[in-house]
Design an enzyme around this catalytic site. Sequence first.
Site, PDB file in Angstrom:
ATOM      1  N   ASP A  38       0.801  -1.234   0.000  1.00 25.86           N
ATOM      2  CA  ASP A  38       0.000   0.000   0.000  1.00 25.86           C
ATOM      3  C   ASP A  38       0.826   1.274   0.000  1.00 25.86           C
ATOM      4  O   ASP A  38       0.381   2.315  -0.418  1.00 25.86           O
ATOM      5  CB  ASP A  38      -0.964   0.007   1.189  1.00 25.86           C
ATOM      6  CG  ASP A  38      -0.281   0.419   2.479  1.00 25.86           C
ATOM      7  OD1 ASP A  38       0.662  -0.278   2.904  1.00 25.86           O
ATOM      8  OD2 ASP A  38      -0.663   1.457   3.037  1.00 25.86           O
ATOM      9  N   GLU A  59       6.327   9.597   2.597  1.00 23.60           N
ATOM     10  CA  GLU A  59       5.885   8.262   2.164  1.00 23.60           C
ATOM     11  C   GLU A  59       4.842   8.374   1.055  1.00 23.60           C
ATOM     12  O   GLU A  59       3.901   9.161   1.157  1.00 23.60           O
ATOM     13  CB  GLU A  59       5.279   7.492   3.356  1.00 23.60           C
ATOM     14  CG  GLU A  59       4.955   6.041   3.011  1.00 23.60           C
ATOM     15  CD  GLU A  59       4.590   5.197   4.243  1.00 23.60           C
ATOM     16  OE1 GLU A  59       4.205   5.776   5.279  1.00 23.60           O
ATOM     17  OE2 GLU A  59       4.695   3.964   4.145  1.00 23.60           O
TER      18      GLU A  59
END
Length: 500
Positions: free
Chosen positions: A89, A480
């Site tokens: 993810d 991120e």
Amino acid sequence: MAPKSSNSKPSFMPFSLALSIFFFLLITTLVQCANGGQNYPDALHKSILFFEGQRSGRLPPDQRLHWRRDSALHDGSFAGVDLTGGYYDAGDNIKFGFPMAFTTTLLAWSVIDFGRNMGNELGNSLKAVKWGTDYLLKATSKNGIVYVQVGDAFSDHNCWERPEDMDTLRTVYKIDKNHPGSDVAGETAAALAAASIVFRKRDPAYSRLLLNRAIKVFNFADKHRGAYSSSLHSAVCPFYCDVNGYQDELLWAAAWLHKASRRRHYREYIVRNEVILRAGDTINEFGWDNKHAGINVLISKEVLMGKSPDLKSFQINADQFICSVLPGIAHPQLQYSPGGLIFKAGGSNMQHVTSLSFLLLAYSNYLSHAKRSVPCGGVSASPAALKRLVRRQVDYILGDNPLRMSYMVGYGPRYPNRIHHRGSSLPSMAAHPTRIGCKAGTKYYLSPNPNPNLLVGAVVGGPNSTDAFPDSRPFFQESEPTTYINAPLVGMLAYFSAHP
Ligand SMILES: *[C@@H]1O[C@H](CO)[C@@H](O)[C@H](O)[C@H]1NC(C)=O
């Protein structure tokens, strides 16, 4: 670490602020004209390529991101099922089913609304959707069970390892009738239904498979109601804990099934459950946890096309949502940074920027067809004004911002060099064929050097509320990337590629 969205409460715009909105939209236009144009087709190409870098499982011969290799080829073996494939993810190596399904739904929605604007990239977008749905089909292949996660997040986050040599726990988590999860099952049904629309003409057999599965998974989600964060609390919290409840995913799934199947049953479900499942919670949030705004925008399409007057209340909610996102409002849950970026406190901010902007863009198209504007207090937000606001957000991401840097890796002259991403920051398998163990990766995590492998197209969490960006791996909220930041961006970049 995986970012989490914040829970927030509904709120409405005071009339007195209408004027400042008007001026913001005017200024947005002026700033827009002053900026150099962005290369939207290049950004579109890269935004889709990113998904290849997130692939888990056996990579196909046409894999274009060559520093990645096969990984996690035994996923599912703990449960005696094949759960290889799917997407990691974010910057870790877990397969979280809830955000993966949301990512797939938004990729499908991008293709449904903007596929005609994708040109040569349409084929790659379809592959990105199918990489998600092929996995979701595996995760739902047994009646009454949905496999919702592979990998133990605590074990994974304790290591800094390439997916290719990961040796952390690949625990398999599932929901069933005794451990319900209407949130994750609902989102999974939504993804399968949305993708069935994508493949309806392109691959009718696959489309039917997706739709039939979506129907089954939705029935399961609706019949055995509950939140997966109760059933699987210690595995999914605090990572992808469903703070917002499972009601929205049931309506969201029904809305997609209504669109995909055209069966009256789903329309009746929506009308019957509108109040019970709180469709009117149009807070200015849309993401893997909270679907309310998306439900209203999606259903509004047909209302604005003049097809479904009985669903008018969804359009009123959608209008209210639009007003609640416009700049110029002193709103505790949503601000604009001095440089003009949508900002919401907590977690990765860019997920809010791209998903909220996607809804604005989709809605502006529906409004254009209906020759309508949204009345917000004293002003009316026209489709063109909404598009300018969306373009401003996209251009900010691509480099029109105070730091003059792009937040998409590999796009433009300056972009994040030290993203919080294991595979990107560790030497590739080609450069370093021998294993790098759990703690042996730490020195790469702490290194001041740029990441050796370019995760082309990855959009990171982005700058803080004052437009500052540390470009440092430990600042995971800022550095991120996640699949659900990119999924809605694909649709927007397609639109602006065709309407530069
Ligand atoms: C944003 O980041 C900058 C630089 O790291 C820092 O000085 C500033 O305090 C941060 N602002 C907020 C509101 O966190």
